[in-house]
Design an enzyme around this catalytic site. Structure first.
Site, short mmCIF file in Angstrom:
data_model
loop_
_atom_site.label_atom_id
_atom_site.label_comp_id
_atom_site.label_asym_id
_atom_site.label_seq_id
_atom_site.Cartn_x
_atom_site.Cartn_y
_atom_site.Cartn_z
N LEU A 14 0.17 10.29 4.98
CA LEU A 14 0.01 8.85 4.72
C LEU A 14 0.15 8.62 3.23
CD1 LEU A 14 -3.25 7.74 6.61
CD2 LEU A 14 -0.90 7.26 7.27
N HIS A 15 0.96 7.69 2.83
CA HIS A 15 1.00 7.38 1.39
C HIS A 15 1.40 5.94 1.08
CE1 HIS A 15 5.31 7.92 1.97
NE2 HIS A 15 5.47 7.27 0.84
#
Ligand code: UD1
Length: 389
Positions: free
Chosen positions: A222-223
């Site tokens: 996730l970013h």
């Protein structure tokens, strides 16, 4: 003109990389340029948008990318400052090398910044991975895609629908070539060298026994700012991931932005369970290994949606939209947004039924970079002959 020789007056192709997802796209292009007859001269410019060893140097090694000829060392900053710094520092590079064209890949800030400099200096611009659209203008990458495609003189697409997006925006179809997916070129090229998950866990000091006798696990990345920059959203996502980890252990490769925000927002307790293994950003060979053997991948990355489709591994994308619809229509991808209930039930469905198998999209065959080299060579030499470049 002898079409077997590159005209001496034709300068090199300035090949731009800036951030992690650019490296796997550029590596096969540079190989194809070197293998082309005659070889297409290239100069590799790294803007330095990503600079950590984990985010940059390790990937260069894994991908056998040559060291950059030029590193602009811009580092992190706001979008405006980062884009402006790349532009300022890139302009003298064009003056120095007098390139035949500037080639950019993907949708990061460096892609946009270098295209803008090139076009204003009258240098032809080539965009690889053109025409992808999420139709979500709150996403910084969507702005980068839209503007870069407007500026580009030659546009290479990864899927056939991308040309329709470009034509609707007034871009002439003659400029567009469907060549396939260079990211999948890299995947197929390096697949045999992928690192085994047990080895990766052992190197990180994690007991591989956690994965159980069937060695089953899910992989998480996730970013995106929309998922990780607000405490409430990030907290909610981490909570549902923790719930999923009770049924399936999760390996979480943490982007620096996400790691910093987990700490900043005081959310470390949400991931403090032996069922969730937190790893730093992974190398390329580690990532292919972790993806290939995963039961499911949960991600907001663009690249992982494509790589899981090519590997036949089910992917749940924690976003409301995707610029890569082919991964849903033909591949293994399912959009689940960021509603915990939807994510939970989609993960349960994969665990119960095995998830989507999908098929490999057209031209995701390891030959995209070769097609680019052939077309670009013809285009550059024709431009030269016609005086257009
Ligand atoms: C960028 C790209 C995104 C891509 C992603 C892959 C843009 C707009 N976004 O997002 O499309 O999917 O890379 O990783 O270009 N940081 C480090 N070390 C690094 C790089 C970044 O610690 O080597 C941290 C910094 O705190 C920085 C933050 O990560 O502020 C964000 O980096 P940035 O390059 O601005 O964007 P990404 O979120 O990585």
């Amino acid at each position: 003109m002898n079409d077997k020789t590159l005209p001496a007056a034709l300068g090199p192709v300035l090949c731009i990389v800036g951030a992690r997802p650019n490296f796997m796209k550029m590596a096969p292009i540079l190989r194809a340029f070197a293998d082309h007859e005659p070889a297409i001269p290239a100069v590799l410019v790294h803007t330095g948008q990503h600079y950590d060893k984990d985010m940059s140097d390790k990937l260069f090694e894994d991908l056998c990318l040559p060291r950059p000829d030029i590193n602009l060392e811009v580092g992190s900053a706001s979008h405006a400052v980062q884009t402006a710094e790349v532009m300022k520092r890139f302009e003298p590079v064009i003056d120095q090398f007098k390139p035949s064209c500037v080639l950019v890949v993907g949708d990061v800030n460096s892609t946009l910044a270098c295209s803008l400099v090139a076009v204003k200096k009258g240098v032809p611009t080539v965009h690889v991975e053109a025409g992808l659209r999420s139709f979500d203008r709150t996403m910084p990458e969507e702005i980068n895609r839209l503007v870069t495609d407007q500026l580009a003189d030659r546009l290479y697409t990864t899927e056939r629908d991308a040309e329709g997006n470009l034509v609707k925006e007034g871009i002439a179809a003659e400029r567009v070539r469907f060549v396939g997916n260079v990211m999948i070129d890299s995947l197929l090229f390096h697949r045999d060298r992928a690192r085994a998950p047990a080895e990766i866990l052992a190197a990180a000091g994690v007991d591989a026994g956690l994965l159980g006798s069937d060695a089953a696990y899910g992989l998480v990345t996730l970013h995106r700012p929309s998922n990780v920059d607000e405490p409430e959203t990030l907290g909610k996502l981490l909570a549902v991931l923790r719930e999923i980890s009770e049924s399936l252990p999760l390996i979480f490769a943490l982007h620096p932005r996400t790691r910093a925000n987990i700490q900043r927002f005081g959310l470390s307790d949400r991931v403090a369970t032996p069922r969730m293994v937190l790893l730093p950003p992974q190398g390329y060979l580690e990532m292919i290994g972790l993806m290939s053997s995963a039961r499911v991948v949960l991600t907001d990355s663009g690249g992982l949606q494509e790589e899981t489709t090519a590997l036949g591994v089910p992917c749940l994308t924690l976003r409301e939209n995707t610029e890569r619809p082919i991964t849903i229509e033909q591949g293994t991808n399912t959009l689940v947004g960021c509603d915990p209930a939807v994510i939970r039930s989609a993960a349960q469905a994969v665990l119960a039924g095995g998830g989507k198998h999908g098929r490999i999209p057209e031209f995701w065959d390891g030959q995209a970079a070769r097609r680019i080299a052939e077309d670009l060579y013809g285009w550059l030499t024709a431009n030269r002959a016609g005086g257009a470049a």
